[in-house]
Design an enzyme around this catalytic site. Structure first.
Site, short mmCIF file in Angstrom:
data_model
loop_
_atom_site.label_atom_id
_atom_site.label_comp_id
_atom_site.label_asym_id
_atom_site.label_seq_id
_atom_site.Cartn_x
_atom_site.Cartn_y
_atom_site.Cartn_z
N GLU A 196 36.28 84.71 40.39
CA GLU A 196 35.94 83.21 41.09
C GLU A 196 36.44 83.42 42.40
OE1 GLU A 196 37.15 80.39 38.13
OE2 GLU A 196 35.70 81.58 36.71
N SER A 210 32.55 81.54 35.03
CA SER A 210 31.95 82.13 33.69
C SER A 210 32.78 83.15 33.27
CB SER A 210 30.51 82.69 34.10
OG SER A 210 29.58 81.81 34.87
N GLU A 211 33.72 82.90 32.69
CA GLU A 211 34.82 83.92 32.41
C GLU A 211 34.32 84.82 31.12
OE1 GLU A 211 35.61 80.74 33.06
OE2 GLU A 211 37.27 81.03 34.30
N ILE A 215 41.91 82.56 29.93
CA ILE A 215 41.05 83.71 29.01
C ILE A 215 40.98 83.22 27.87
CG2 ILE A 215 42.76 85.30 29.90
CD1 ILE A 215 44.69 85.26 27.61
N HIS A 254 47.56 74.79 32.75
CA HIS A 254 47.59 75.79 33.87
C HIS A 254 48.68 76.66 33.88
CE1 HIS A 254 44.05 73.39 34.91
NE2 HIS A 254 43.78 74.33 35.85
C1 LIG Z 1 37.26 77.83 32.60
C2 LIG Z 1 37.81 77.59 33.92
N1 LIG Z 1 37.59 78.51 34.86
C3 LIG Z 1 38.17 78.24 36.25
C4 LIG Z 1 38.92 77.13 36.53
C5 LIG Z 1 39.46 76.93 37.92
N2 LIG Z 1 38.54 75.96 38.51
C6 LIG Z 1 39.17 74.71 38.46
S1 LIG Z 1 38.08 73.56 39.21
C7 LIG Z 1 37.05 74.71 39.59
C8 LIG Z 1 35.87 74.42 40.39
C9 LIG Z 1 34.97 73.60 39.64
O1 LIG Z 1 33.44 73.13 40.14
P1 LIG Z 1 32.70 72.10 39.94
O2 LIG Z 1 32.33 72.12 38.31
O3 LIG Z 1 31.51 71.90 40.70
O4 LIG Z 1 33.42 70.75 40.12
P2 LIG Z 1 34.21 70.14 41.26
O5 LIG Z 1 35.54 70.56 41.44
O6 LIG Z 1 33.25 70.31 42.33
O7 LIG Z 1 34.28 68.48 40.87
C10 LIG Z 1 37.47 75.97 39.31
C11 LIG Z 1 36.76 77.27 39.40
C12 LIG Z 1 39.15 76.14 35.54
N3 LIG Z 1 39.81 74.99 35.73
N4 LIG Z 1 38.68 76.42 34.34
#
Ligand SMILES: Cc1ncc(C[n+]2csc(CCOP(=O)(O)OP(=O)(O)O)c2C)c(N)n1
Ligand SMILES: Cc1ncc(C[n+]2csc(CCOP(=O)(O)OP(=O)(O)O)c2C)c(N)n1
Ligand SMILES: [Mg+2]
Ligand SMILES: [Mg+2]
Lengths: 332, 327, 332, 327
Positions: A35, A67-68, A95, A137
């Site tokens: 990501e 999409s892990e 994970i 986290h």
């Molecule tokens: C399973 C998982 N993968 C990756 C992350 C890291 N991460 C935290 S917020 C985020 C973006 C999420 O985007 P969106 O769903 O559009 O929500 P927004 O932050 O834009 O409100 C990511 C990749 C996570 N928290 N959980």
């Protein structure tokens, strides 16, 4: 090393970046998935992959959807046919959504296929408490992975090792989970020479001593150095063994150290109970029981999710004073 | 997008009151963090105020909410008292969760806030469970589940929508589509044109609205709530919105084209909503009074957070299980 | 017990069914979720839930889609507001797709909410080698779960315990993973009285002895009984401790036993390295080091995925002879 | 469903040859297990022969295949030699995987069979990885990924379709819709009317065909293969079919309404396909020769499986890692 006498220092994050850069230069089959890892998305949330898509293109350095399962699956599939994918799972807690791909597939396909295929992927992931990110986290989950036959598990404690170990992980023909330490990304250490290598499965002894062995890895190593200093001030000579590869680990180096010191403490950031320290402690007892001055000690973090508030997080988390206390308890 | 009539005066005033509290709170958080008064990882909500203000204006306090790390707007709109919330963000023992959860993990059952999660997509299956309880209990409650556009790429989204639909659960999946997931544009990570389309592919009643328009958002929310309470099942609302201050504080939004950001700022929902109140003959003085009251609440709450104590370290042994863990 | 002298015997699967039946009768908040668990779908692939939907309705006994994240999520959510869901994850390997819900949510929400909410769910799941299902349907993963603060982990070794422990798990205010043994479903044992209870966290001592303690649980218990017989024939008196609750486990009963016998072997079906046996072994050393005749031994299965072919599966899997060998090695 | 012209003689003969081998193999497996000659958990494929025979007739031997526990039809159609496959099913050292994998975990790279998985839905993300390698390698290969209707309720399905589409991967998602997942009817577990609809919701090219009609299935397969090879991206094929002998051998199909089973048996694809050959003036003798040849292959393979040895126990220490594990 630079030309003047003081060795050049680099940060952990840089060392990791250099290792991936070298691997990509050396082998066109090395690809990166994760990501936000491409430069358009900032080169990774901690900038560990910065510049690599610029250098090697977004075909080989791919930012992915959130999409892990698909990320690890893409790594498994491409690894089956000769690629050496390096997939970033942004934080180790994530994970948990990809454990099936990792455990039921990456770790088992070589065996279940009777050796017809192999899965030379690397999963890079970061974690560690002390960043105020709270319960979801910061977990250290290496004990899960070490319990899975077919998976290698690696953690580095300094930039030079990180460079050598990550390169070895990428080139290894087995699936490897390479665990990074979030608060440690910006810690500096001596820069490795470009051809510096560190083999998997070999521990190091960054400090020699005679009274007790402190066996640790990753974020535990700096704690053990601090503890060793404090112990030295009290006249106790502690040796530090840095496992570097958590599974399969270097029993020989550990047993040699403990056969000499006749006392040991196993130290890690993960929750103590049912952690990796239990296996290492058990094996030492099994091999060296009659030589030991006392039972092997263990230091780990408390039985609780990682707390948010700094006061509770600190009380919960392992530290160098815990190591000193445990060592002294053992030495009586 | 739907063509909706303007919501009535009281409703819009209610929405504005909530949204303004959110906006001012967000500004204050960013100020205090910038000034070093708070050291926390903060996910700004500026730009998304109206989506959650309108949504929560359409439900009751005892309806359930599940939200995410970027949740301040949802939590305030749902009614968590500012003092409790600020103290939790600051990690203080007076916070909603005694400082154990922090900003990413707010729970406040009195206002129906049951889960705040930091794992993308994982709130949706849990929201189903709350809705399942309501269905069995016949308590008439609905569950609102907030998440982002990026979350619609993860498996839990898919599983949850399917289950909610086959069981006709009283749940509203509110996708706050701010067009970015961290630093990745929706178009680069998402195979479908819209999120609505994904809901439809799963047979779920799905609507797409301008979430920044209070009346349109409120109408969609109201309809989804009625649909759920009637036992007709879930709705997916794709609420179009934007975030102005990056994924987390410190993010420069370098990945957002300048023209896009400029246009988005022109469409800022807050001045638009304020003007709508004026157009409805709500006086400048009345609006200013709302704003002043909100400012006072925030002043008191932020001071309370700063003044409160951190929890004692040993607190980590409590609430792991139902009994205290031995030292 | 029936009226005549021979106690009535029931199968494991029946005992589990009875426990759920009693829980559902006692508490309307008990609901069941899982793939194919309602009678229309056959009452569960192993028929463990047979008849329950007929008795309590398909509102309370719900067959689900193949969506383990959604299943565990539904359990977490309903548990947060007063329900006592029992979710079946058909085979333990499938928890790999639901680890996020279990670890990041079920186990942590009480803590992260500062005790405002609790998650009194039960996950029932079955596993175990010996059924010829191969690498992806037989893993014992209890060590992962035991390492997660906030989760309880339970495994029964006989139908009466299964009845009592499952009932206690359902009524417990914490999330519990209840691990069943697939090949053991049709094993019989004395029937429990309807009001028979077994508290969580209390081990049992199904066989007393003086020379060595065999500490085990679940499928290990029958192996230890067989081993104890063989040891007895050679004049060695083995005591068996059946943990019943794997986490948090009953240190007191274990330590009392080992303080008496001064020797111990920890036995489980899971892969030996980094298994639960390591923690138990370490704790015994930490508490009773100077009392021990020798290092605590461990028996577990080999470092490999579960093999398909019966010859390899047998060679890989732990058995009673391994226990005998390890016990004799320790006793010198 | 599509209205397709009849495929030509050679193609139909090819499909029949594969399908008949599958049908006869399935019958023989059930016989031998029933007679106690083999003790294995077996997932019957009777009824689904034509879907995979037609699909595999449309790809090359070096194209990749990912399939599932119910995979005998896919594996035979893809070309795994019967002897190797039978021996693996029987757990013998002469099997494709030396007896380590067993029926649920067949791999045979020479015929492109890269993964057989027992975890529902998990093959799809892996298929993407194979297709990604082909895309990078520019080797022109496609990856076929087989799974059932029930698998479309799990998260991995969703994640994989999204990723395949945004990266335009050369992968074909072949959903063999036999209307049941274990003992649960599709309608009771699946929120959408069709699986095709789910693919469309994700922006993926999606088709729904009568998988039991060789020509229709072959045309859809061919089109998807060309689409993939042209670099246009994935296709989801929903191939309607049925399984006549339950989820696994021993299952009585009690959950299938009698009328449904009766109708399905009337629609049995095998006699229909055989009649189509006759209609195309392929002689009864030629067909019988194909059948005889298949019978001989199976006779030899099953005997080979019975006669072969089990692997030595110590074999478990090999192939865990790239080095042997110490005893
Ligand atoms: C399973 C998982 N993968 C990756 C992350 C890291 N991460 C935290 S917020 C985020 C973006 C999420 O985007 P969106 O769903 O559009 O929500 P927004 O932050 O834009 O409100 C990511 C990749 C996570 N928290 N959980
Ligand atoms: C993740 C996971 N959950 C549950 C199972 C148990 N299981 C095996 S096959 C199956 C049904 C799958 O149905 P479908 O996808 O329609 O394929 P079919 O068996 O009909 O070919 C289930 C639930 C599993 N193997 N993996
Ligand atoms: Mg977003
Ligand atoms: Mg099916």
């Amino acid at each position: 090393m630079s030309d003047d006498n003081k060795p050049e220092e680099i940060m952990f994050a840089q060392a990791l970046n250099m290792a991936m850069n070298k691997a990509m230069a050396d082998d066109p089959k090395v690809i990166l998935l994760g990501e936000d890892i491409a430069d358009k998305q900032g080169g990774g949330v901690f900038k560990v992959t910065a510049g690599l898509s610029a250098q090697y293109g977004t075909e080989r350095v791919r930012s992915t959807p959130i999409s892990e399962q698909a990320i690890v699956g893409a790594a498994v599939g491409s690894a089956l046919v000769g690629y050496k994918p390096v997939a970033e799972i942004m934080l180790m807690n994530f994970i948990t959504v990809a454990m099936d791909q990792l455990v039921n597939h990456a770790a088992k396909l070589r065996f279940m296929s009777g050796g017809q295929t192999s899965v030379p992927l690397t999963i890079r992931t970061t974690t560690g408490a002390g960043t105020g990110l709270g319960g979801q986290h910061s977990d250290m989950l290496e004990a899960w992975l070490a319990h899975v036959p077919g998976l290698k598990v690696v953690a580095a404690s300094n930039p030079a090792d990180a460079y050598g170990l990550l390169y070895s992980s990428i080139m290894d023909d087995n699936p490897v989970v390479f665990i990074e330490n979030t608060p440690g990304y910006f810690v500096k250490g001596p820069a490795p020479a470009p051809d510096h290598t560190v083999p998997l499965g070999k521990a190091s002894v960054p400090r020699e001593g005679t009274d007790i062995s402190l066996i640790t890895y990753g974020s535990g190593v700096s704690r053990c150095h601090a503890a060793a200093e404090k112990l030295a001030a009290d006249g106790v000579s502690a040796e530090i063994v840095d496992l570097r590869t958590i599974a399969p680990w270097d029993e020989e180096t550990v047993f040699t150290s403990v056969a000499k010191t006749k006392a040991a403490v196993v130290v890690h950031e993960a929750v103590k109970s049912f952690g990796t320290g239990a296996e290492i402690s058990s094996r030492i007892h099994e091999e060296l029981f009659s030589d030991l001055k006392a039972a092997v000690g263990r230091v780990g973090s408390g039985y609780a999710p990682v707390p948010f508030s700094p006061t509770i997080e600190k009380a919960w988390m392992f530290n160098d004073d815990d190591v000193v206390r445990e060592a002294k308890k053992i030495l009586g | 997008m739907a063509n909706t009539d303007m919501a009535d005066k009281d409703v819009l005033t209610d929405i504005f009151t909530r949204a303004d509290l959110i906006m001012q709170s967000d500004i204050k958080f960013r100020q205090m963090i910038g000034a070093g008064q708070l050291q926390i990882v903060y996910y700004p909500v500026r730009g998304q105020e109206v989506v959650s203000a309108a949504m929560m204006a359409a439900v009751n306090q005892d309806d359930y909410l599940v939200t995410i790390y970027r949740g301040l707007h949802d939590q305030l709109a749902k009614g968590i008292p500012s003092k409790d919330l600020w103290a939790e963000f600051a990690g203080k023992v007076t916070g909603t969760c005694k400082g154990k959860g922090g900003p990413m993990h707010i729970t406040h059952p009195e206002t129906g806030v049951m889960v705040t999660t930091g794992i993308v997509g994982s709130g949706l299956p849990i929201a189903n469970g709350l809705a399942l309880a309501s269905q069995l209990e016949k308590d008439g409650k609905v569950t609102v589940c907030c998440f982002g556009d990026g979350a619609t790429n993860i498996g839990a989204f898919h599983e949850a929508l399917n289950m909610a639909q086959i069981w006709k659960l009283p749940v509203i999946f509110l996708c706050q589509n701010n067009l970015y997931g961290e630093h990745t544009a929706m178009a680069e990570s998402t195979s479908s044109e819209t999120i609505k389309q994904r809901g439809e592919g799963l047979g779920v009643r799905s609507v797409r609205v301008n979430g920044n328009d209070a009346s349109e958002m409120y109408a969609a929310a109201k309809e989804a709530v009625e649909f759920a309470r009637a036992g007709s099942g879930p709705t997916l609302i794709e609420a179009m919105t934007f975030r102005y201050h990056g994924h987390l504080l410190g993010d420069t939004s370098h990945y957002i084209p300048e023209a896009e950001m400029e246009q988005a700022k022109k469409d800022d929902p807050m001045p638009i909503l304020r003007q709508q109140l004026l157009d409805l003959q709500i006086s400048e003085a009345d609006i200013a009074a709302i704003e002043k009251k909100n400012a006072d609440i925030i002043e008191e709450a932020s001071q309370f957070a700063l003044d409160s104590d951190y929890p004692p370290g040993e607190e980590y042994r409590i609430d792991v299980l139902d009994v205290e863990i031995a030292a």
